[in-house]
Design a protein around this motif. Structure first.
Motif, PDB file in Angstrom:
ATOM      1  N   ASP A 130      18.134  -7.765   5.894  1.00  0.00           N
ATOM      2  CA  ASP A 130      17.950  -6.445   6.269  1.00  0.00           C
ATOM      3  C   ASP A 130      16.765  -5.686   5.640  1.00  0.00           C
ATOM      4  O   ASP A 130      16.796  -5.488   4.840  1.00  0.00           O
ATOM      5  CB  ASP A 130      19.031  -5.562   5.636  1.00  0.00           C
ATOM      6  CG  ASP A 130      19.275  -3.853   6.212  1.00  0.00           C
ATOM      7  OD1 ASP A 130      17.985  -3.477   6.273  1.00  0.00           O
ATOM      8  OD2 ASP A 130      20.605  -3.594   5.753  1.00  0.00           O
ATOM      9  N   LYS A 131      15.842  -5.793   6.250  1.00  0.00           N
ATOM     10  CA  LYS A 131      14.353  -5.114   5.211  1.00  0.00           C
ATOM     11  C   LYS A 131      14.163  -3.851   4.663  1.00  0.00           C
ATOM     12  O   LYS A 131      14.216  -3.983   3.647  1.00  0.00           O
ATOM     13  CB  LYS A 131      13.689  -5.473   6.460  1.00  0.00           C
ATOM     14  CG  LYS A 131      12.594  -6.735   7.024  1.00  0.00           C
ATOM     15  CD  LYS A 131      12.692  -7.536   5.555  1.00  0.00           C
ATOM     16  CE  LYS A 131      11.851  -9.006   6.640  1.00  0.00           C
ATOM     17  NZ  LYS A 131      12.604 -10.096   5.320  1.00  0.00           N
ATOM     18  N   SER A 132      15.479  -2.890   5.695  1.00  0.00           N
ATOM     19  CA  SER A 132      15.044  -1.465   4.779  1.00  0.00           C
ATOM     20  C   SER A 132      16.376  -1.740   3.572  1.00  0.00           C
ATOM     21  O   SER A 132      15.754  -1.010   2.481  1.00  0.00           O
ATOM     22  CB  SER A 132      16.290  -0.772   5.259  1.00  0.00           C
ATOM     23  OG  SER A 132      16.480   0.249   5.099  1.00  0.00           O
ATOM     24  N   LYS A 133      17.122  -2.730   3.765  1.00  0.00           N
ATOM     25  CA  LYS A 133      18.335  -2.363   2.732  1.00  0.00           C
ATOM     26  C   LYS A 133      17.188  -3.538   1.357  1.00  0.00           C
ATOM     27  O   LYS A 133      17.049  -3.212   0.164  1.00  0.00           O
ATOM     28  CB  LYS A 133      19.142  -3.170   2.247  1.00  0.00           C
ATOM     29  CG  LYS A 133      20.090  -3.554   1.277  1.00  0.00           C
ATOM     30  CD  LYS A 133      22.015  -4.110   1.584  1.00  0.00           C
ATOM     31  CE  LYS A 133      22.361  -4.298   0.536  1.00  0.00           C
ATOM     32  NZ  LYS A 133      23.783  -4.821   0.515  1.00  0.00           N
ATOM     33  N   SER A 190      13.353  -3.042   0.768  1.00  0.00           N
ATOM     34  CA  SER A 190      12.911  -2.383   0.644  1.00  0.00           C
ATOM     35  C   SER A 190      14.217  -1.390  -0.627  1.00  0.00           C
ATOM     36  O   SER A 190      12.976  -0.848  -1.973  1.00  0.00           O
ATOM     37  CB  SER A 190      12.801  -0.962   1.645  1.00  0.00           C
ATOM     38  OG  SER A 190      11.808  -0.428   1.060  1.00  0.00           O
ATOM     39  N   LYS A 191      14.258  -0.925  -0.326  1.00  0.00           N
ATOM     40  CA  LYS A 191      15.848  -0.223  -1.936  1.00  0.00           C
ATOM     41  C   LYS A 191      15.852  -0.795  -2.320  1.00  0.00           C
ATOM     42  O   LYS A 191      15.367  -0.247  -3.599  1.00  0.00           O
ATOM     43  CB  LYS A 191      16.856   0.750  -0.544  1.00  0.00           C
ATOM     44  CG  LYS A 191      17.868   0.689  -1.271  1.00  0.00           C
ATOM     45  CD  LYS A 191      18.765   2.373  -0.347  1.00  0.00           C
ATOM     46  CE  LYS A 191      18.546   2.823   0.587  1.00  0.00           C
ATOM     47  NZ  LYS A 191      19.204   3.258   1.189  1.00  0.00           N
ATOM     48  N   LEU A 192      16.384  -1.935  -2.264  1.00  0.00           N
ATOM     49  CA  LEU A 192      16.904  -2.575  -3.652  1.00  0.00           C
ATOM     50  C   LEU A 192      15.398  -2.555  -4.875  1.00  0.00           C
ATOM     51  O   LEU A 192      15.901  -2.861  -5.803  1.00  0.00           O
ATOM     52  CB  LEU A 192      17.281  -3.876  -3.233  1.00  0.00           C
ATOM     53  CG  LEU A 192      18.672  -3.680  -2.792  1.00  0.00           C
ATOM     54  CD1 LEU A 192      19.065  -4.775  -2.190  1.00  0.00           C
ATOM     55  CD2 LEU A 192      19.924  -3.240  -3.596  1.00  0.00           C
ATOM     56  N   ASP A 207      12.871  -1.253  -4.642  1.00  0.00           N
ATOM     57  CA  ASP A 207      11.701   0.489  -4.228  1.00  0.00           C
ATOM     58  C   ASP A 207      11.178  -0.004  -4.622  1.00  0.00           C
ATOM     59  O   ASP A 207      10.107   1.098  -5.110  1.00  0.00           O
ATOM     60  CB  ASP A 207      12.992   1.109  -6.304  1.00  0.00           C
ATOM     61  CG  ASP A 207      12.345   2.029  -6.655  1.00  0.00           C
ATOM     62  OD1 ASP A 207      12.055   3.551  -5.397  1.00  0.00           O
ATOM     63  OD2 ASP A 207      12.203   2.974  -7.568  1.00  0.00           O
ATOM     64  N   SER A 247       7.838  -0.318  -1.265  1.00  0.00           N
ATOM     65  CA  SER A 247       7.597  -0.357   0.218  1.00  0.00           C
ATOM     66  C   SER A 247       7.268  -1.894   0.850  1.00  0.00           C
ATOM     67  O   SER A 247       7.229  -2.584  -0.372  1.00  0.00           O
ATOM     68  CB  SER A 247       5.773   0.384   1.124  1.00  0.00           C
ATOM     69  OG  SER A 247       5.062  -0.174   0.290  1.00  0.00           O
TER      70      SER A 247
END
Length: 186
Positions: free
Chosen positions: A27-30, A32-34, A36, A38
């Motif tokens: 999950d690339k979005s998660k 990135s979020k983990l 913090d 890009s």
């Protein structure tokens, strides 16, 4: 488990956890979020393929407390916007051996190479390793034709010692005593 973070002049080094490794794989979005940060379209850098991520997931599933002795992510902070971008990864090949040796490795995305970030990251990870009294020596292996990798090691105060663990591989090392002497000389 608390997040392990090493901060250098330009970088934030974040130790891989099981959750981060699973997000990188699934999950690339998660991911990135983990972190913090890009994630560039050019991710992953050389040597950080799916097989490597699965290897790290397996290691951290068995021993989550070993986070820090496996992969670390290298984030470059923009001083104006405070935003971060993922530029590389590196880390160790496990906990120190019984004689106090850890092996380090690293890879930077091509667009961030030759800017000093590899050296900065390696120095940060080596300093972290030497905060553990059991670590007496950090080694690194590379190929003879990878001159940029050798230069990173030399700028990080590693010494070339010759043949590595396999034919065609060369080895560098940095001892705790040498690192301590560098600290008192500066």
């Amino acid at each position: 488990m608390n997040q392990l973070i090493v901060t250098t002049k330009n970088l934030q080094l974040i130790a891989c956890t099981l959750e981060i490794a699973q997000a990188e794989k699934n999950d690339k979005s998660k991911f990135s979020k983990l972190l913090d940060a890009s994630i560039p379209n050019t991710w992953p850098p050389e040597f950080n393929n799916e097989e490597m991520v699965l290897f790290i997931i397996n290691k951290l599933q068995k021993a989550p407390e070993e986070s820090g002795w496996w992969s670390w992510y290298f984030l470059l902070k923009d001083r104006v916007t405070d935003a971060s971008i993922l530029i590389g990864f590196g880390g160790f090949k496990g906990k120190p051996t019984s004689d106090g040796i850890v092996e380090i490795g690293y890879s930077i995305l091509p667009e961030f190479q030759n800017l000093g970030y590899g050296t900065e990251a390696i120095k940060g990870l080596v300093s972290w390793a030497f905060t553990h009294p059991e670590v007496q020596q950090v080694i690194a292996e590379t190929l003879p034709e990878l001159k940029a990798s050798q230069r990173v090691l030399e700028k990080s105060h590693f010494t070339y010692i010759g043949q590595g663990s396999e034919e065609g591989i060369i080895r560098y090392q940095l001892s705790r005593n040498h690192q301590m002497n560098l600290g008192t000389a500066n």
